[in-house]
Scaffold this active site. Structure first.
Site, PDB file in Angstrom:
ATOM      1  N   CYS A   1      -2.993   0.367  10.236  1.00 51.22           N
ATOM      2  CA  CYS A   1      -3.872  -0.781   9.644  1.00 51.22           C
ATOM      3  C   CYS A   1      -4.845  -1.166  10.709  1.00 51.22           C
ATOM      4  O   CYS A   1      -5.922  -1.749  10.306  1.00 51.22           O
ATOM      5  CB  CYS A   1      -3.241  -1.961   9.363  1.00 51.22           C
ATOM      6  SG  CYS A   1      -2.022  -1.840   7.985  1.00 51.22           S
TER       7      CYS A   1
ATOM      8  N   HIS B   1       0.974  -1.206  -0.151  1.00 53.61           N
ATOM      9  CA  HIS B   1      -0.126  -0.074  -0.041  1.00 53.61           C
ATOM     10  C   HIS B   1       1.014   1.289  -0.070  1.00 53.61           C
ATOM     11  O   HIS B   1       1.926   1.219   0.328  1.00 53.61           O
ATOM     12  CB  HIS B   1      -0.962   0.088   1.276  1.00 53.61           C
ATOM     13  CG  HIS B   1      -1.942  -0.978   1.597  1.00 53.61           C
ATOM     14  ND1 HIS B   1      -2.233  -1.779   2.472  1.00 53.61           N
ATOM     15  CD2 HIS B   1      -3.051  -1.283   0.532  1.00 53.61           C
ATOM     16  CE1 HIS B   1      -3.310  -2.456   2.402  1.00 53.61           C
ATOM     17  NE2 HIS B   1      -3.684  -2.214   1.010  1.00 53.61           N
TER      18      HIS B   1
END
Length: 282
Positions: A271, A170
């Site tokens: 996250c 990401h």
């Protein structure tokens, strides 16, 4: 030039999701490392304790779902800005159902819910960097152009620029906000290339905090009443050189948080929560 949003970094609530036992065996990962489930649970409990007891946030804990081994990484399921929540459509097929419980919880909070229903779109929250002035969206294996367009349609008050993500899962695998106008960025070629693109796309000049380790550049910035600038970041045990860089931020309350085991399944500090600022009128 876009103004910094009022209350950038100010949060009242954090949504988290408990660790399923299936994570150790079945969670997606780029490496073949074995994961100690007990250590992941200890890291998660420490993380939740920091949010709840050290920082005083209201923590909403969703139950683990054994059928969804990656569900602890709740950030990927939704992007919240102001009083609007965009429920994402994860790029990994096995993660699509993670959004159901997240959507229900965000709806219960009274946020305005926008759902990504376009089946050609993918977006994971780990690819979304909100600077307080604008959004940068990583185009990665998990997030595509259509996903970025839907985010732009959802948060029309802010410019949205896309950044190709190379050699990482990401965008936030190697960057995050470390303060208003301060981007924490890793030292790898891929991270530096992404930073250069962000600088070219933006009409704001961001300061940068360069970390020797890409993973260490994933940190959590908050600005909280009675606490001021707060930064959750890597521990010296994991990344000694990067931890020294964070220690230079003298005006921040610095809180090292262990993430060593979750990193084996590509998890970073950001996250494991969706941060929300519930204004009194919501």
């Amino acid at each position: 030039m876009a103004e910094l949003m009022s209350g950038f970094g100010c949060f009242t609530h954090a949504m988290v999701r408990a660790v399923p036992q299936s994570l150790a065996r079945d969670a997606l990962r780029s490496g073949g490392l074995e994961v100690d489930l007990l250590k992941v649970q200890e890291e998660y409990e420490e993380y939740v304790s920091v949010l709840k007891h050290r920082l005083g946030l209201e923590v909403l804990e969703l139950p683990a779902d054994e059928a969804l081994p990656d569900c602890v990484f709740v950030e990927d399921a939704a992007v919240v800005c102001g009083d609007t929540a965009l429920v994402c459509r994860p790029g990994a097929q096995s993660r699509r159902r993670e959004t159901e419980a997240v959507k229900a919880a965000l709806t219960e909070l009274g946020l305005n819910i926008v759902e990504m229903t376009d089946e050609s779109a993918t977006l994971e929250g780990g690819d979304v960097l909100f600077t307080g002035r604008e959004f940068f969206v990583g185009l990665s294996k998990r997030t595509n152009q259509r996903g970025a367009e839907i985010l732009a349609d959802t948060f029309k008050d802010y410019a949205v620029s896309t950044v190709p993500v190379q050699d990482a899962l990401h965008l936030k695998s190697f960057c995050s906000m470390a303060g208003p106008g301060l981007i924490a960025i890793g030292s790898s070629e891929a991270a530096q290339k992404a930073l250069k693109i962000m600088q070219q796309m933006s009409d704001h000049r961001y300061d940068k905090l360069t970390l020797p380790d890409d993973s260490a550049a994933n940190c959590i910035y908050m600005n909280l009443p009675s606490k001021g600038d707060v930064l959750l970041h890597c521990t010296p045990e994991e990344f000694p050189e990067s931890a020294k860089v964070f220690e230079k931020l003298k005006d921040h309350m610095l809180i090292p948080v262990t993430n060593q085991e979750k990193a084996k399944v590509d998890g970073g500090l950001t996250c494991c929560s969706v941060l929300i600022n519930m204004k009194k009128n919501i």
